[in-house]
Design an enzyme around this catalytic site. Structure first.
Site, PDB file in Angstrom:
ATOM      1  CG  ASN A  14      -2.178  -0.872   0.901  1.00 56.85           C
ATOM      2  OD1 ASN A  14      -3.024  -0.487   0.096  1.00 56.85           O
ATOM      3  ND2 ASN A  14      -2.248  -2.050   1.515  1.00 56.85           N
ATOM      4  CB  ILE A  93      -3.423  -1.512  19.150  1.00 58.79           C
ATOM      5  CG1 ILE A  93      -4.049  -2.641  18.315  1.00 58.79           C
ATOM      6  CG2 ILE A  93      -4.441  -0.616  19.856  1.00 58.79           C
ATOM      7  CD1 ILE A  93      -5.503  -2.877  18.475  1.00 58.79           C
ATOM      8  CG  HIS A 110     -10.273  -2.934   7.800  1.00 58.61           C
ATOM      9  ND1 HIS A 110      -9.504  -3.547   8.770  1.00 58.61           N
ATOM     10  CD2 HIS A 110     -11.341  -3.744   7.592  1.00 58.61           C
ATOM     11  CE1 HIS A 110     -10.095  -4.675   9.135  1.00 58.61           C
ATOM     12  NE2 HIS A 110     -11.205  -4.818   8.437  1.00 58.61           N
TER      13      HIS A 110
HETATM   14  C1  GAR Z   1      -3.247  -4.801   3.752  1.00 63.82           C
HETATM   15  O1  GAR Z   1      -4.167  -5.718   3.217  1.00 63.82           O
HETATM   16  C2  GAR Z   1      -3.944  -3.873   4.732  1.00 63.82           C
HETATM   17  O2  GAR Z   1      -5.237  -3.525   4.354  1.00 63.82           O
HETATM   18  C3  GAR Z   1      -3.973  -4.745   5.954  1.00 63.82           C
HETATM   19  O3  GAR Z   1      -2.737  -5.412   5.967  1.00 63.82           O
HETATM   20  C4  GAR Z   1      -2.230  -5.509   4.641  1.00 63.82           C
HETATM   21  C5  GAR Z   1      -0.874  -4.857   4.588  1.00 63.82           C
HETATM   22  O4  GAR Z   1      -0.251  -5.028   3.353  1.00 63.82           O
HETATM   23  N1  GAR Z   1      -4.204  -3.953   7.136  1.00 63.82           N
HETATM   24  C6  GAR Z   1      -4.909  -4.364   8.166  1.00 63.82           C
HETATM   25  O5  GAR Z   1      -5.377  -5.472   8.243  1.00 63.82           O
HETATM   26  C7  GAR Z   1      -5.055  -3.339   9.280  1.00 63.82           C
HETATM   27  N2  GAR Z   1      -6.181  -3.694  10.119  1.00 63.82           N
HETATM   28  P1  GAR Z   1       0.942  -4.107   2.857  1.00 63.82           P
HETATM   29  O6  GAR Z   1       2.005  -4.055   3.973  1.00 63.82           O
HETATM   30  O7  GAR Z   1       1.472  -4.844   1.650  1.00 63.82           O
HETATM   31  O8  GAR Z   1       0.407  -2.758   2.521  1.00 63.82           O
END
Ligand code: GAR
Length: 210
Positions: A14, A93, A110
């Site tokens: 992200n 958190i 999320h």
């Molecule tokens: C993503 O899917 C994000 O939405 C999720 O973790 C992943 C991180 O991926 N976040 C959560 O679950 C927060 N509650 P990334 O490090 O490749 O961006």
């Protein structure tokens, strides 16, 4: 130009989506000025370094409790003069101290359609496991402001994604990222930096929809 500080813990896809949008000129009114990781060695740090962005590591394991850790992250963000704080796969958190320091100036992505499959324990692949377990046919992603309620802040953008027969948590996670998260998060960041998001009566009002 607003200073965008991105909080990460892992792979950072992200974060990459924001950096790629920025290099295409699609993040108007701001630029990623610092990436802060809760974990040493997170691949997200390499992505930031490759884009020439300053990085800081504030390891969660070096702090005794949530309050001490929140204080350290809040102080770092104040030092960095953050105008917008983006939680991009930040798996730690934080308590209300940071919400007071950055009211409606923090957003989180999320991987589900809030208010479903969210709150404590719903993070990363666990979210997609729960979605598959439930049998729903649509899931998606949500970008929302961070408040003291876990995954409960005003919703900025959402997009639905189909659940398909034979999906595993991993295939579903990938589809939700590709079709929703990587599109929504840079868009929400740009909207914020262009002052196109207002919060009225606890709800986010976005001037320009997708
Ligand atoms: C993503 O899917 C994000 O939405 C999720 O973790 C992943 C991180 O991926 N976040 C959560 O679950 C927060 N509650 P990334 O490090 O490749 O961006």
């Amino acid at each position: 130009m607003k200073n965008i500080c991105v909080l990460v813990s892992g792979g950072g896809t992200n974060l990459q989506a924001i950096l790629d949008a920025q290099s295409r000129g699609e993040v108007r009114g701001g630029r990623v000025s610092c990436v802060i990781s809760s974990k040493e060695g997170a691949y997200a740090l390499e992505r930031a370094a490759n884009a020439g962005v300053k990085t800081r590591v504030i390891p969660r394991k070096e702090y005794a409790d949530v309050a001490a850790y929140t204080k350290a992250v809040t102080e770092a963000l104040l030092e960095e003069k953050a105008d917008l704080v983006v939680y991009a796969g930040f798996m730690t958190i934080l308590d209300e101290q940071i919400v007071k320091a950055f009211p409606y100036k923090m957003m989180n992505v999320h991987p589900a359609l809030i208010p479903s499959f969210c709150g404590k324990g719903f993070y990363g692949l666990h979210v997609h496991e729960a979605v598959l377990q439930s049998g729903v046919k649509l899931t998606g992603a949500t970008v929302h402001f961070v408040t003291e309620v876990c995954d409960g802040g005003p919703i900025i953008l959402q997009k639905a994604v189909a659940v398909k027969n034979g999906d595993t948590p991993e295939t579903l996670q990938r589809r939700v990222m590709e079709q929703a998260e990587w599109e929504l998060l840079p868009k929400a960041v740009s909207l914020f930096c262009e002052d196109k998001i207002k919060v009225e009566n606890g709800r986010a009002v976005v001037e320009e929809q997708l």
